[in-house]
Design an enzyme around this catalytic site. Structure first.
Site, PDB file in Angstrom:
ATOM      1  N   LYS A   1      -3.467 -11.295  -8.309  1.00 48.52           N
ATOM      2  CA  LYS A   1      -4.824 -11.579  -7.814  1.00 48.52           C
ATOM      3  C   LYS A   1      -5.856 -10.584  -8.335  1.00 48.52           C
ATOM      4  O   LYS A   1      -5.527  -9.456  -8.694  1.00 48.52           O
ATOM      5  CB  LYS A   1      -4.813 -11.598  -6.295  1.00 48.52           C
ATOM      6  CG  LYS A   1      -4.570 -10.263  -5.664  1.00 48.52           C
ATOM      7  CD  LYS A   1      -4.927 -10.297  -4.187  1.00 48.52           C
ATOM      8  CE  LYS A   1      -4.796  -8.886  -3.621  1.00 48.52           C
ATOM      9  NZ  LYS A   1      -5.294  -8.697  -2.311  1.00 48.52           N
TER      10      LYS A   1
ATOM     11  N   LYS B   1       0.832  -1.210   0.000  1.00 49.18           N
ATOM     12  CA  LYS B   1       0.000   0.000   0.000  1.00 49.18           C
ATOM     13  C   LYS B   1       0.867   1.261   0.000  1.00 49.18           C
ATOM     14  O   LYS B   1       0.553   2.245  -0.664  1.00 49.18           O
ATOM     15  CB  LYS B   1      -0.939   0.010   1.219  1.00 49.18           C
ATOM     16  CG  LYS B   1      -2.133  -0.923   1.066  1.00 49.18           C
ATOM     17  CD  LYS B   1      -3.243  -0.264   0.297  1.00 49.18           C
ATOM     18  CE  LYS B   1      -4.208  -1.194  -0.398  1.00 49.18           C
ATOM     19  NZ  LYS B   1      -4.722  -2.322   0.349  1.00 49.18           N
TER      20      LYS B   1
ATOM     21  N   LYS C   1     -10.048  -4.968  -6.343  1.00 51.20           N
ATOM     22  CA  LYS C   1     -10.852  -3.802  -6.717  1.00 51.20           C
ATOM     23  C   LYS C   1      -9.994  -2.734  -7.385  1.00 51.20           C
ATOM     24  O   LYS C   1     -10.398  -2.103  -8.333  1.00 51.20           O
ATOM     25  CB  LYS C   1     -11.477  -3.197  -5.454  1.00 51.20           C
ATOM     26  CG  LYS C   1     -12.686  -3.971  -4.990  1.00 51.20           C
ATOM     27  CD  LYS C   1     -13.201  -3.452  -3.661  1.00 51.20           C
ATOM     28  CE  LYS C   1     -12.788  -4.394  -2.545  1.00 51.20           C
ATOM     29  NZ  LYS C   1     -13.696  -4.630  -1.498  1.00 51.20           N
TER      30      LYS C   1
HETATM   31  P1  TYM Z   1     -10.520  -7.177   1.687  1.00 55.06           P
HETATM   32  O1  TYM Z   1     -11.687  -6.309   1.500  1.00 55.06           O
HETATM   33  O2  TYM Z   1      -9.259  -6.774   1.014  1.00 55.06           O
HETATM   34  O3  TYM Z   1     -10.810  -8.649   1.285  1.00 55.06           O
HETATM   35  C1  TYM Z   1     -11.908  -9.309   1.835  1.00 55.06           C
HETATM   36  C2  TYM Z   1     -11.740 -10.804   1.728  1.00 55.06           C
HETATM   37  O4  TYM Z   1     -11.685 -11.192   0.362  1.00 55.06           O
HETATM   38  C3  TYM Z   1     -10.521 -11.951   0.146  1.00 55.06           C
HETATM   39  N1  TYM Z   1     -10.005 -11.684  -1.199  1.00 55.06           N
HETATM   40  C4  TYM Z   1      -9.571 -12.632  -2.019  1.00 55.06           C
HETATM   41  N2  TYM Z   1      -9.501 -13.968  -1.875  1.00 55.06           N
HETATM   42  C5  TYM Z   1      -9.034 -14.686  -2.907  1.00 55.06           C
HETATM   43  N3  TYM Z   1      -8.635 -14.124  -4.084  1.00 55.06           N
HETATM   44  C6  TYM Z   1      -8.692 -12.786  -4.266  1.00 55.06           C
HETATM   45  N4  TYM Z   1      -8.307 -12.259  -5.428  1.00 55.06           N
HETATM   46  C7  TYM Z   1      -9.178 -11.977  -3.208  1.00 55.06           C
HETATM   47  N5  TYM Z   1      -9.358 -10.645  -3.051  1.00 55.06           N
HETATM   48  C8  TYM Z   1      -9.863 -10.493  -1.802  1.00 55.06           C
HETATM   49  C9  TYM Z   1      -9.533 -11.515   1.205  1.00 55.06           C
HETATM   50  O5  TYM Z   1      -8.580 -12.516   1.444  1.00 55.06           O
HETATM   51  C10 TYM Z   1     -10.446 -11.286   2.373  1.00 55.06           C
HETATM   52  O6  TYM Z   1     -10.711 -12.495   3.039  1.00 55.06           O
HETATM   53  N6  TYM Z   1      -8.258  -7.002   5.979  1.00 55.06           N
HETATM   54  C11 TYM Z   1      -9.405  -7.681   5.428  1.00 55.06           C
HETATM   55  C12 TYM Z   1     -10.688  -7.171   6.055  1.00 55.06           C
HETATM   56  C13 TYM Z   1     -10.729  -7.399   7.511  1.00 55.06           C
HETATM   57  C14 TYM Z   1     -10.795  -8.661   8.188  1.00 55.06           C
HETATM   58  C15 TYM Z   1     -10.765  -8.371   9.565  1.00 55.06           C
HETATM   59  C16 TYM Z   1     -10.890  -9.966   7.726  1.00 55.06           C
HETATM   60  C17 TYM Z   1     -10.648  -6.443   8.475  1.00 55.06           C
HETATM   61  N7  TYM Z   1     -10.669  -7.032   9.689  1.00 55.06           N
HETATM   62  C18 TYM Z   1     -10.834  -9.389  10.560  1.00 55.06           C
HETATM   63  C19 TYM Z   1     -10.947 -10.978   8.700  1.00 55.06           C
HETATM   64  C20 TYM Z   1     -10.905 -10.670  10.045  1.00 55.06           C
HETATM   65  C21 TYM Z   1      -9.331  -7.472   3.929  1.00 55.06           C
HETATM   66  O7  TYM Z   1      -8.292  -7.421   3.385  1.00 55.06           O
HETATM   67  O8  TYM Z   1     -10.416  -7.269   3.267  1.00 55.06           O
END
Ligand code: TYM
Length: 329
Positions: A194, A111, A197
């Site tokens: 991967k 990031k 968004k």
């Molecule tokens: P975020 O919004 O980036 O992603 C949310 C979830 O989607 C999964 N994900 C993917 N899995 C497989 N392939 C992909 N291309 C892909 N893109 C996204 C992510 O692995 C995630 O599971 N930090 C977290 C949000 C969060 C969270 C937490 C999760 C905040 N607090 C506590 C679990 C527990 C996140 O990156 O969200």
């Protein structure tokens, strides 16, 4: 009964990566566990601090959750910022999180590279906020995609450190969970790593069939293999990875055989892939449309979810304050 918890950041519409990496597993876990699923709007501030779109983004994720099959009768569904206890625990955990370990986090380094003009402290302490989310309900299992593995490792470390520091076994050590299988990573359609968004390579759950067809058609291919049983280049392997998650095993086998015999027709493969993605997303999209106009229902879900989540979080915080030595006069 295990305590399950997970969340997705509210930075835009949910895509196939979010679905297959996380959301689909949330739904599969609802019946057998005590589940907490939230919308990570505080985390979204690290990259998207825009008051004009904040609420709309939260609402869209809530709608996607419900449309995909999260059931407020079975799971506690809530908005992260409604549970102030999370913010308090985040502060306490930050007192025991070290510069060196936070600076080494892969997601922080990525990031910081992507937004060099906004390397804020929220980005830096992203893992402690995530640990607070998880530890506040003392979760056992956290269904997430591959990219979150390191954050779970750090959560365990913070939990262990707290326990060691205060000399008791208070927090459990939660694990990233995918039904005993490897955590998944859904690739994008542009031959890169991967699906994401911000990568401009995503297929969204709310995309129309036409949009999906167009996106799949545009995916990078080549003139095909010239040797039997050859290894696939990454951009082709990515198409197969997607096919493996959305299509029937015999469909995958058919195209694998075609590839191995140098008979593959990418046009056919893409048509099939688009069709099978549409099969997954269409019912979700239809429910998104239904739910979008139902403000009173969304409000009710968010309100009741917040109440239940706060109850559980408040119990943890009462313990934590006592353990840390806070006393009221
Ligand atoms: P975020 O919004 O980036 O992603 C949310 C979830 O989607 C999964 N994900 C993917 N899995 C497989 N392939 C992909 N291309 C892909 N893109 C996204 C992510 O692995 C995630 O599971 N930090 C977290 C949000 C969060 C969270 C937490 C999760 C905040 N607090 C506590 C679990 C527990 C996140 O990156 O969200």
């Amino acid at each position: 009964m295990d305590i399950v918890l997970s969340g997705i950041r509210s930075t835009g519409k949910l895509h196939l990566g979010n679905y297959f990496g996380a959301l689909r597993n949330f739904i599969r876990m609802q019946d057998e566990n005590r589940c907490y699923f939230f919308i990570a709007d505080l985390h979204s501030l690290t990259t998207h601090p825009d008051p004009k779109s904040l609420h709309e983004n939260v609402k869209n994720v809530l709608i996607d959750y419900l449309a995909a099959g999260l059931d407020p009768e079975k799971s506690v569904i809530y908005v992260q910022s409604d549970v102030k206890e999370v913010i308090e625990l985040y502060l306490y955990l930050n007192m025991h999180a070290y510069l060196g370990e936070l600076a080494k986090t892969v997601s922080f380094k990525e990031k910081a590279r992507k937004q060099p003009k906004n390397v804020n402290a929220g980005l830096f302490t992203y893992p402690t906020l995530m640990a607070a989310d998880i530890l506040v309900h003392r979760a056992d299992k956290v269904p997430v995609g591959k990219d979150q593995e390191q954050h779970l490792e750090m959560t365990r470390r913070f939990a262990r450190r707290f326990n060691n520091l205060y000399g008791l076994e208070y927090f459990k050590e939660p694990v990233a969970y995918n039904f005993g299988e490897e955590l998944v990573k859904i690739p994008g359609l542009d031959g890169s790593g991967k699906m994401g968004k911000s990568e401009g390579n995503a297929i969204y759950l709310s995309d129309t069939p036409k949009e999906i067809e167009k996106k799949v058609k545009r995916a990078l291919t080549d003139s095909g293999p010239t040797e039997f049983n050859s290894e696939k280049p990454d951009y082709i392997e990515n198409l197969f990875t997607l096919l493996r998650v959305v299509s029937a095993p015999e469909v995958v086998e058919h195209y694998e055989n075609q590839w191995n015999r140098c008979e593959i027709r990418y046009g056919d493969l893409k048509k099939q892939l688009a069709e099978d993605i549409i099969k997954v997303t269409s019912p979700i999209r239809e429910r998104v449309i239904e739910l979008s106009g139902n403000e009173p229902y969304l409000r009710k879900v968010a309100k009741e979810g917040a109440e239940k989540a706060r109850e559980s979080a408040a119990a943890t915080l009462a313990d934590v304050r006592e353990i840390m030595g806070f006393k009221s006069f």
